[in-house]
Write a protein that holds these residues in place. Sequence first.
Motif, PDB file in Angstrom:
ATOM      1  N   LEU A 564       0.829  -1.208   0.000  1.00 27.66           N
ATOM      2  CA  LEU A 564       0.000   0.000   0.000  1.00 27.66           C
ATOM      3  C   LEU A 564       0.863   1.258   0.000  1.00 27.66           C
ATOM      4  CD1 LEU A 564      -2.934  -0.947   2.400  1.00 27.66           C
ATOM      5  CD2 LEU A 564      -2.870  -0.996  -0.085  1.00 27.66           C
ATOM      6  N   GLU A 565       1.997   1.218   0.686  1.00 28.49           N
ATOM      7  CA  GLU A 565       2.925   2.356   0.626  1.00 28.49           C
ATOM      8  C   GLU A 565       3.414   2.553  -0.816  1.00 28.49           C
ATOM      9  OE1 GLU A 565       3.600   4.597   2.651  1.00 28.49           O
ATOM     10  OE2 GLU A 565       3.680   3.911   4.731  1.00 28.49           O
ATOM     11  N   THR A 566       3.666   1.452  -1.516  1.00 28.59           N
ATOM     12  CA  THR A 566       4.111   1.541  -2.919  1.00 28.59           C
ATOM     13  C   THR A 566       3.023   2.140  -3.789  1.00 28.59           C
ATOM     14  OG1 THR A 566       5.495  -0.426  -2.593  1.00 28.59           O
ATOM     15  CG2 THR A 566       5.028   0.226  -4.861  1.00 28.59           C
ATOM     16  N   ILE A 567       1.768   1.749  -3.554  1.00 23.84           N
ATOM     17  CA  ILE A 567       0.647   2.301  -4.325  1.00 23.84           C
ATOM     18  C   ILE A 567       0.525   3.807  -4.082  1.00 23.84           C
ATOM     19  CG2 ILE A 567      -1.863   2.302  -4.563  1.00 23.84           C
ATOM     20  CD1 ILE A 567      -1.785  -0.715  -3.983  1.00 23.84           C
ATOM     21  N   LEU A 568       0.661   4.228  -2.825  1.00 26.24           N
ATOM     22  CA  LEU A 568       0.585   5.662  -2.522  1.00 26.24           C
ATOM     23  C   LEU A 568       1.700   6.428  -3.223  1.00 26.24           C
ATOM     24  CD1 LEU A 568      -0.229   5.727   1.310  1.00 26.24           C
ATOM     25  CD2 LEU A 568      -1.766   6.215  -0.589  1.00 26.24           C
ATOM     26  N   ARG A 569       2.874   5.818  -3.288  1.00 21.66           N
ATOM     27  CA  ARG A 569       4.009   6.489  -3.940  1.00 21.66           C
ATOM     28  C   ARG A 569       3.811   6.576  -5.440  1.00 21.66           C
ATOM     29  NH1 ARG A 569       8.091   3.945  -6.306  1.00 21.66           N
ATOM     30  NH2 ARG A 569       7.725   2.002  -5.161  1.00 21.66           N
ATOM     31  N   ARG A 570       3.309   5.520  -6.056  1.00 19.93           N
ATOM     32  CA  ARG A 570       3.229   5.473  -7.516  1.00 19.93           C
ATOM     33  C   ARG A 570       1.967   6.103  -8.074  1.00 19.93           C
ATOM     34  NH1 ARG A 570       4.473  -0.412  -9.732  1.00 19.93           N
ATOM     35  NH2 ARG A 570       3.744   0.695 -11.582  1.00 19.93           N
ATOM     36  N   PHE A 571       0.875   6.077  -7.296  1.00 23.96           N
ATOM     37  CA  PHE A 571      -0.405   6.573  -7.815  1.00 23.96           C
ATOM     38  C   PHE A 571      -1.029   7.572  -6.840  1.00 23.96           C
ATOM     39  CE2 PHE A 571       0.170   2.060  -8.956  1.00 23.96           C
ATOM     40  CZ  PHE A 571       0.371   2.205 -10.319  1.00 23.96           C
ATOM     41  N   PRO A 572      -0.365   8.718  -6.617  1.00 26.60           N
ATOM     42  CA  PRO A 572      -0.875   9.678  -5.624  1.00 26.60           C
ATOM     43  C   PRO A 572      -2.203  10.311  -5.993  1.00 26.60           C
ATOM     44  CG  PRO A 572       0.923  10.636  -6.897  1.00 26.60           C
ATOM     45  CD  PRO A 572       0.860   9.184  -7.276  1.00 26.60           C
ATOM     46  N   SER A 573      -2.591  10.255  -7.277  1.00 27.79           N
ATOM     47  CA  SER A 573      -3.848  10.892  -7.699  1.00 27.79           C
ATOM     48  C   SER A 573      -4.986   9.891  -7.855  1.00 27.79           C
ATOM     49  CB  SER A 573      -3.643  11.632  -9.023  1.00 27.79           C
ATOM     50  OG  SER A 573      -3.221  10.741 -10.044  1.00 27.79           O
ATOM     51  N   LYS A 574      -4.792   8.666  -7.413  1.00 29.31           N
ATOM     52  CA  LYS A 574      -5.833   7.652  -7.555  1.00 29.31           C
ATOM     53  C   LYS A 574      -7.077   8.065  -6.781  1.00 29.31           C
ATOM     54  CE  LYS A 574      -6.378   2.650  -7.245  1.00 29.31           C
ATOM     55  NZ  LYS A 574      -7.082   2.620  -8.514  1.00 29.31           N
ATOM     56  N   TRP A 579      -9.345   5.899   0.936  1.00 26.84           N
ATOM     57  CA  TRP A 579      -9.604   4.529   1.391  1.00 26.84           C
ATOM     58  C   TRP A 579      -8.298   3.779   1.613  1.00 26.84           C
ATOM     59  CZ3 TRP A 579      -8.641  -0.185  -1.156  1.00 26.84           C
ATOM     60  CH2 TRP A 579      -9.246  -1.316  -0.593  1.00 26.84           C
ATOM     61  N   ILE A 580      -7.334   3.955   0.689  1.00 25.13           N
ATOM     62  CA  ILE A 580      -6.042   3.277   0.805  1.00 25.13           C
ATOM     63  C   ILE A 580      -5.307   3.770   2.055  1.00 25.13           C
ATOM     64  CG2 ILE A 580      -3.791   2.966  -0.284  1.00 25.13           C
ATOM     65  CD1 ILE A 580      -5.208   3.221  -2.986  1.00 25.13           C
ATOM     66  N   LYS A 581      -5.292   5.077   2.270  1.00 22.93           N
ATOM     67  CA  LYS A 581      -4.615   5.625   3.448  1.00 22.93           C
ATOM     68  C   LYS A 581      -5.252   5.135   4.735  1.00 22.93           C
ATOM     69  CE  LYS A 581      -2.748   9.864   1.382  1.00 22.93           C
ATOM     70  NZ  LYS A 581      -2.781  11.342   1.387  1.00 22.93           N
ATOM     71  N   SER A 582      -6.578   5.078   4.741  1.00 22.94           N
ATOM     72  CA  SER A 582      -7.271   4.606   5.940  1.00 22.94           C
ATOM     73  C   SER A 582      -6.932   3.146   6.232  1.00 22.94           C
ATOM     74  CB  SER A 582      -8.783   4.782   5.758  1.00 22.94           C
ATOM     75  OG  SER A 582      -9.472   4.352   6.897  1.00 22.94           O
ATOM     76  N   ASN A 583      -6.909   2.303   5.198  1.00 22.53           N
ATOM     77  CA  ASN A 583      -6.562   0.898   5.400  1.00 22.53           C
ATOM     78  C   ASN A 583      -5.121   0.736   5.859  1.00 22.53           C
ATOM     79  OD1 ASN A 583      -8.588  -1.410   4.381  1.00 22.53           O
ATOM     80  ND2 ASN A 583      -9.016   0.480   3.291  1.00 22.53           N
ATOM     81  N   LEU A 584      -4.226   1.513   5.269  1.00 26.51           N
ATOM     82  CA  LEU A 584      -2.824   1.438   5.674  1.00 26.51           C
ATOM     83  C   LEU A 584      -2.660   1.909   7.116  1.00 26.51           C
ATOM     84  CD1 LEU A 584       0.088   0.859   4.919  1.00 26.51           C
ATOM     85  CD2 LEU A 584       0.241   3.145   3.919  1.00 26.51           C
ATOM     86  N   ALA A 585      -3.398   2.950   7.499  1.00 31.44           N
ATOM     87  CA  ALA A 585      -3.339   3.426   8.885  1.00 31.44           C
ATOM     88  C   ALA A 585      -3.826   2.352   9.852  1.00 31.44           C
ATOM     89  CB  ALA A 585      -4.181   4.693   9.022  1.00 31.44           C
ATOM     90  N   ALA A 623     -17.554   7.381   5.268  1.00 32.84           N
ATOM     91  CA  ALA A 623     -17.949   7.112   6.652  1.00 32.84           C
ATOM     92  C   ALA A 623     -17.070   6.033   7.271  1.00 32.84           C
ATOM     93  CB  ALA A 623     -19.419   6.689   6.683  1.00 32.84           C
ATOM     94  N   ALA A 624     -16.656   5.054   6.465  1.00 31.94           N
ATOM     95  CA  ALA A 624     -15.797   3.983   6.971  1.00 31.94           C
ATOM     96  C   ALA A 624     -14.454   4.534   7.447  1.00 31.94           C
ATOM     97  CB  ALA A 624     -15.585   2.924   5.890  1.00 31.94           C
ATOM     98  N   SER A 625     -13.871   5.482   6.678  1.00 30.65           N
ATOM     99  CA  SER A 625     -12.591   6.082   7.076  1.00 30.65           C
ATOM    100  C   SER A 625     -12.734   6.884   8.367  1.00 30.65           C
ATOM    101  CB  SER A 625     -12.062   6.982   5.953  1.00 30.65           C
ATOM    102  OG  SER A 625     -11.759   6.235   4.798  1.00 30.65           O
ATOM    103  N   TRP A 626     -13.802   7.636   8.474  1.00 33.52           N
ATOM    104  CA  TRP A 626     -14.036   8.399   9.704  1.00 33.52           C
ATOM    105  C   TRP A 626     -14.259   7.461  10.892  1.00 33.52           C
ATOM    106  CZ3 TRP A 626     -13.228  13.247  11.099  1.00 33.52           C
ATOM    107  CH2 TRP A 626     -13.127  14.231  10.115  1.00 33.52           C
ATOM    108  N   THR A 627     -14.908   6.322  10.673  1.00 30.01           N
ATOM    109  CA  THR A 627     -15.118   5.359  11.754  1.00 30.01           C
ATOM    110  C   THR A 627     -13.798   4.761  12.226  1.00 30.01           C
ATOM    111  OG1 THR A 627     -17.312   4.812  10.881  1.00 30.01           O
ATOM    112  CG2 THR A 627     -16.302   3.215  12.370  1.00 30.01           C
ATOM    113  N   ASP A 628     -12.933   4.401  11.274  1.00 26.78           N
ATOM    114  CA  ASP A 628     -11.608   3.888  11.657  1.00 26.78           C
ATOM    115  C   ASP A 628     -10.828   4.944  12.431  1.00 26.78           C
ATOM    116  OD1 ASP A 628     -11.904   1.362  10.529  1.00 26.78           O
ATOM    117  OD2 ASP A 628     -11.214   2.025   8.556  1.00 26.78           O
ATOM    118  N   TYR A 629     -10.977   6.208  12.025  1.00 21.72           N
ATOM    119  CA  TYR A 629     -10.287   7.295  12.739  1.00 21.72           C
ATOM    120  C   TYR A 629     -10.840   7.439  14.166  1.00 21.72           C
ATOM    121  CZ  TYR A 629      -8.387  11.967  13.687  1.00 21.72           C
ATOM    122  OH  TYR A 629      -7.730  13.039  14.239  1.00 21.72           O
TER     123      TYR A 629
END
Length: 788
Positions: A564-574, A579-585, A623-629
């Motif tokens: 997921l860190e690689t995906i964030l690095r390669r595709f920052p505009s996805k 959702w990816i950041k929330s899952n990685l967190a 809402a899922a990301s806010w719930t994880d937060y």
Amino acid sequence: MYQLGRNRYLFGDDDEEQLKNEAAFHRAYAVRDAIVNNEVLSTMRPMTQDICKALVGEEGPPLETLKVPDVLTWDAQTGLPHLHVSFILNHFIPRRHITRLYSLWMLHRFQTYLAEEFSDTPDIVPELAGSIPEGFAVPAHNPRVQFTETGLNAVPLDDMDVESSDSDMVIVAVTKIVSVERSPSTRWFMETDSCYPGYCRLVATTPELTDPSFLVDNTEKKCMYLNGNAILDAILQGSLLRLKMTGEELQEGELVRHGPAVTNLPRNRFRSKLVETDFVFAMPCTEWPDVPKKWLDRPTKSGWPSKVFKKKLIAEGCLVVCIPHRTSKWREVEWRISFSRAERALANSLTDIHRQCYVLLKVLVKGTLEPAQFISSYHLKTLLFWSCERFPQSMWQKDDASLGTCFLALLDELQHCLINRNLPHYFYPDNNLFSHIAPDFMVDVCKKVNWLRRNIAEAVFQFDVAEVFSFTPRALQLSALLGPLAHDEHYEETKQAYAAYCKVLLLLSKAVLLNGNCDDMIDYAREACQIQQVVFGKEVDFVSVVMETLETCSSPTRYMANSLETILRRFPSKRNIPWIKSNLACIYHAFFYSNELSDDRERVLARAGGLFREAVASPGATAASWTDYANFLFKEAASPLEVTEAVEQVINLSKSGPIVLNSYDESDIPSLPDEIGEDIRQDGTLVVPSVMYAIYLSVVARLCDGCHDEEKVAQSIRQMTEFLSGLTEPSEVFSSSKLLGYCLMATADYSGAKEAFQKAQESIQNKKQSSVVGERILLCDAMKLSLS
């Protein structure tokens, strides 16, 4: 044959959201060949070799027998060989009807007439613009219904309609010379400050020599601008020019203002003698501005146009026409810098197959987009010029399949421009010709062009049903003649080969991941998803595929974090970055509490918190990301106010959208509340509506605070009860009822908790889960007895 390459798109790099076609598969084919030749196996550790060897066993077909179609001869989106596409298109509009000779014949008719009519006005020189002088004229055509109604087998060519874009005319005031810069020898010079690229204002150096009605005084800049609007009105009112522009006496209302042009209207559609024509006023400029001059040194992959040819075109100068930009605040005094002369010369330097591709693109795209035709002939011509620069000249050969290859490549370029909302002007690349198009409208156009890309044959047949060219056979429609080609018998075999190859790619992605290469794993997963999208029309996000692949590994946490860190690095505009950041967190948060981490614990926790904050701050936060937060804040002993603020975001998002779920498994247990973790240990997983889990967290956070507001706790429990009453899915009712039960137990309402647990028990058929809930019910009864 032209080799479709990875960087074939004109403007920018590939993006995973773009509509892909054959170019996406080239890299995968090289991988397949390497596997077959054991080049990949020989470089892998034994543990990954076993997985790769499974590719030729039960997991997939023998690679030696897997015949994936060659993308140079077969198009995945239409499901047809390029030869089939070429055959259909060439019978739709044959090349012999759009050769340079056809346009020259039509051009000669206009030029002969213009030379005679304007012989007594040397200061005004008309120049024919548009498709006819460029050799891009669409053959004459009429609705097919006219032949049914009149009983005619043919209509004379002179009586058939020619598109209005084929007869645009520029009225050039040849004595009114414009200079790029202020000069004592000229009366007008270009001012480009605060103008959109490719536009200017004309400043009068000697305003006393010009009719004041044609000038606009700018007191701020202390200068006079030439008013193009006033000039057009004067042209409209001039009876002599009215007669010369049309060649016959006009009736009332037949010559009108049409935006920045003067247009004469046709009297009727069928057997009309007066063809609709747009007239625009222009002034010549003997040199080019600095920006388009850079075109001279712009490198081209194809070698077209040559530098010698470019120098010749630049030496001929350009025009300024009284057409403002759509968003201009200076509409009366803004002029467009026109390169119509250079464009005409460039168009005439192209081959017949270039012309055929352009005409086919124009007819089919405009027919598909009707009535939403914001894509103009100029847009398509610009696209063709860029493509001629990028594509090698060997692509435009007159072999049997090249027409299909070239036409599909042009459609792909159009899709790319639409998706990115960017079609650069050919001479002014900073001028985006699509900048004024609303995003919602663009999405609708993208869908229609996407349909055309997948259904070339169907689009041809639909046009043939509605319209008929002068050369079209009347007795037999094209669908009956060419229909069998649109349903190739080998198509299903081709799809099966691609489906098998997708399995190969996914297994290979896992193999290279175990070998420690996240980048290659992502690339193989992307290739598989692109094949699924292009060949089967399935929208599959490669991130989901990556996650599924990781979950099958023996220790997925580290692999998942690195991937997921690689995906964030390669595709920052996805689009699903939040959702990816929330899952990685969540992964880092759980990792912080696991036994696998011996050092850098605080750094991992800080990274988790930073990712959560970035995820919820994004416009696309769910809402899922806010719930994880909220769960993160609760676990890290944040104040009840902070937790409640995050929960309020979840509640607001849930009111305006569908039910969103949060899913937790055993790897998440360390980062969850104790009673939730115990549930997961017994059930294996927890899938719960985000809003229910978020409100549960707010209740528990307030109760743990010790000085909680009982009314706010009661209000939250009422919200949970109300939301639970609207659920129908058994699994959602089960998890939500349990959370409500935990909240009621925490407030010592054991009767209410027992009812909630009973509702959960009734909603599920799983005996194990039912027995676990039964224990909670017994616990509630015991607590009631102890209180009594």
